[in-house]
Design a protein around this motif. Structure first.
Motif, PDB file in Angstrom:
ATOM      1  N   SER A 200      54.107  18.481  -4.591  1.00 19.93           N
ATOM      2  CA  SER A 200      55.301  19.503  -4.260  1.00 19.93           C
ATOM      3  C   SER A 200      56.446  18.515  -4.264  1.00 19.93           C
ATOM      4  O   SER A 200      57.537  19.279  -4.575  1.00 19.93           O
ATOM      5  CB  SER A 200      54.773  20.076  -2.998  1.00 19.93           C
ATOM      6  OG  SER A 200      54.816  19.022  -1.727  1.00 19.93           O
ATOM      7  N   ASN A 201      56.612  17.440  -3.646  1.00 23.38           N
ATOM      8  CA  ASN A 201      57.791  16.697  -3.753  1.00 23.38           C
ATOM      9  C   ASN A 201      58.221  16.026  -5.082  1.00 23.38           C
ATOM     10  O   ASN A 201      59.489  15.494  -5.353  1.00 23.38           O
ATOM     11  CB  ASN A 201      57.821  15.502  -2.748  1.00 23.38           C
ATOM     12  CG  ASN A 201      57.783  16.208  -1.128  1.00 23.38           C
ATOM     13  OD1 ASN A 201      58.121  17.235  -0.905  1.00 23.38           O
ATOM     14  ND2 ASN A 201      57.403  15.271  -0.130  1.00 23.38           N
ATOM     15  N   GLY A 202      57.395  16.263  -5.989  1.00 23.32           N
ATOM     16  CA  GLY A 202      57.580  15.841  -7.339  1.00 23.32           C
ATOM     17  C   GLY A 202      57.564  14.404  -7.564  1.00 23.32           C
ATOM     18  O   GLY A 202      58.378  13.764  -8.399  1.00 23.32           O
ATOM     19  N   HIS A 203      56.867  13.754  -6.784  1.00 24.44           N
ATOM     20  CA  HIS A 203      56.752  12.220  -6.831  1.00 24.44           C
ATOM     21  C   HIS A 203      55.737  11.936  -8.046  1.00 24.44           C
ATOM     22  O   HIS A 203      54.701  12.740  -8.129  1.00 24.44           O
ATOM     23  CB  HIS A 203      56.395  11.518  -5.478  1.00 24.44           C
ATOM     24  CG  HIS A 203      57.467  11.894  -4.457  1.00 24.44           C
ATOM     25  ND1 HIS A 203      57.089  11.672  -2.987  1.00 24.44           N
ATOM     26  CD2 HIS A 203      58.630  11.961  -4.535  1.00 24.44           C
ATOM     27  CE1 HIS A 203      58.289  11.805  -2.231  1.00 24.44           C
ATOM     28  NE2 HIS A 203      59.181  11.984  -3.203  1.00 24.44           N
ATOM     29  N   ALA A 204      55.728  10.722  -8.260  1.00 23.41           N
ATOM     30  CA  ALA A 204      54.667  10.188  -9.343  1.00 23.41           C
ATOM     31  C   ALA A 204      53.242  10.078  -8.557  1.00 23.41           C
ATOM     32  O   ALA A 204      53.198   9.800  -7.329  1.00 23.41           O
ATOM     33  CB  ALA A 204      55.017   8.769  -9.782  1.00 23.41           C
ATOM     34  N   TRP A 205      52.252  10.563  -9.335  1.00 24.54           N
ATOM     35  CA  TRP A 205      50.962  10.497  -8.817  1.00 24.54           C
ATOM     36  C   TRP A 205      50.481   8.949  -8.554  1.00 24.54           C
ATOM     37  O   TRP A 205      50.483   8.189  -9.401  1.00 24.54           O
ATOM     38  CB  TRP A 205      49.799  11.207  -9.846  1.00 24.54           C
ATOM     39  CG  TRP A 205      48.557  11.162  -9.406  1.00 24.54           C
ATOM     40  CD1 TRP A 205      47.403  10.232  -9.674  1.00 24.54           C
ATOM     41  CD2 TRP A 205      48.013  12.292  -8.666  1.00 24.54           C
ATOM     42  NE1 TRP A 205      46.287  10.859  -9.169  1.00 24.54           N
ATOM     43  CE2 TRP A 205      46.645  12.059  -8.342  1.00 24.54           C
ATOM     44  CE3 TRP A 205      48.954  13.295  -7.927  1.00 24.54           C
ATOM     45  CZ2 TRP A 205      46.014  12.867  -7.503  1.00 24.54           C
ATOM     46  CZ3 TRP A 205      47.867  14.427  -7.192  1.00 24.54           C
ATOM     47  CH2 TRP A 205      46.562  13.930  -7.147  1.00 24.54           C
ATOM     48  N   SER A 206      50.254   8.729  -7.316  1.00 31.29           N
ATOM     49  CA  SER A 206      49.873   7.288  -6.857  1.00 31.29           C
ATOM     50  C   SER A 206      48.805   7.250  -5.901  1.00 31.29           C
ATOM     51  O   SER A 206      48.659   8.450  -5.236  1.00 31.29           O
ATOM     52  CB  SER A 206      51.358   6.687  -6.639  1.00 31.29           C
ATOM     53  OG  SER A 206      51.648   7.152  -5.287  1.00 31.29           O
TER      54      SER A 206
END
Length: 372
Positions: A85-91
């Motif tokens: 939801s925050n648009g961060h890279a999948w990690s």
């Protein structure tokens, strides 16, 4: 309107209870890391699917109880949903510290000054400090999923509590208070009764300057002990700022009481604006927790039966509250004085800001009640 705040209570476990809580939190963390690895590899965020693959391992291999296993899945899935939801890279999400999320009336309950919690060894009942919690135990609040926290061998429970609160209508508002947030005065409040209240900030500036000095000295040393000390100082300063914000917001809301319209500046983007200041002034200008103070004023005002609105801060300290003339030259920032170049009105610049916010609040009321 649903009001949600986080209640923090201190619990007092015995030595045997501490051991049971530690073991449970470590097992819970291990379970979170196991589920996290699966979610990262598969991208699966539906709990039934995660349940089919991990439930038996969590129960049989790690010894988690049924509800704990369910909570582990919810904790991990919620963390990955936040990433998306925050648009961060999948990690890969790693759970490094022991933790334990508790579901109300399943993992924990609070009764007769005892905190009942589920552990690997079964339920234990731990005394807790009820001071400050009385308001939340009157039956009108709903308790959410809590987090068990251990800091410096002290145990705390952070509980989100919710209450359905009536918001007063604009026609019920009896007074308006303009709230100007600043550095020399943390809060300057101006009511429609013509009275101004200042909450001074000079002593706070001196204390923060001392924190800055200590931080600079420790940063130059670059030793393991200095880094530990830096972390301790940062945590201490944060606790102190939070306490100051609590005191100021409580005093402010108590002074004006119910049926008040509090008008604050919308400080969205204030960090970007203040970072244009001189380097030597940047720490003092940027780092005070103004957003935290605003949120405290908002929820305390709501509890008191009042309303908070945020308005555009543009020109609030450059506009004459008497004649409406707008000019940068009206304000002397260095001396914190305001003098209108048109009508000659003079006052403290923070007071003028609060006065203009009060005027905007009155306009908002007139428009909302159809009297404008």
């Amino acid at each position: 309107m649903i009001l949600t705040v986080t209640a923090k209570i201190k619990i007092k476990p015995t030595e045997s209870q501490v051991e049971a809580l530690h073991q449970t939190m470590i097992a819970y963390r291990q379970g979170c890391n196991l589920v996290s690895a699966l979610v990262f590899d598969t991208g699966e965020l539906k709990q039934p699917s995660v349940h089919r693959v991990t439930y038996q391992t969590l129960r049989n291999t790690m010894g988690l109880r049924s509800q704990m296993a369910q909570s582990v899945m919810k904790t991990v899935i919620a963390r990955y949903k936040t990433i998306r939801s925050n648009g961060h890279a999948w990690s890969l999400v790693r759970f490094k510290k022991p933790e334990y999320d508790l579901v109300w009336n399943r993992d924990y309950s609070l009764k007769a000054q005892l905190f009942s919690v589920n552990t690997l060894q079964g339920r234990i009942k731990v005394p807790f400090e009820a001071k400050g919690m009385e308001i939340y135990l009157d039956g009108s609040w709903t308790f959410g999923t809590a987090k068990l926290v251990c800091k410096k061998q002290k145990w705390f429970l952070h509980i989100p509590v919710m209450k359905n609160t009536e918001v007063p209508g604009l026609k019920d508002i009896k007074q308006v208070a303009g709230i100007d947030l600043g550095i020399n005065f943390i809060v300057t409040a101006y009511g429609n009764d013509g009275k101004t209240v200042f909450y001074r900030g000079r002593a706070l500036k001196r204390k923060r300057a001392n924190y800055k000095r200590l931080r600079s000295e420790l940063q130059r040393k670059q030793t393991p002990s200095s880094r530990r000390r830096l972390k301790q100082i940062g945590e201490r300063e944060n606790r102190w700022m939070t306490d100051v914000n609590h005191q100021v917001s409580k005093a402010l809301v108590t002074r004006y009481g119910a049926n008040t319209l509090f008008v604050l500046e919308d400080l969205t983007g204030v960090r970007r604006a203040t970072e244009k200041t001189k380097l030597k002034d940047r720490y003092v200008t940027v780092s005070w927790a103004f957003y935290q103070l605003r949120k405290m004023i908002e929820y305390k005002a709501l509890l008191a039966g009042s309303i908070v609105i945020a308005v555009d801060p543009k020109h609030t300290s450059q506009t004459c509250p008497l004649c409406g003339h707008i000019s940068k030259e009206n304000r002397d920032k260095r001396k914190h004085r305001f003098r209108c170049r048109t009508c000659g009105y003079e006052s403290n610049d923070d007071r003028v800001g609060a006065m203009n916010l009060c005027l905007k609040g009155k306009e908002y009321l007139l428009q909302g009640t159809g009297l404008a």
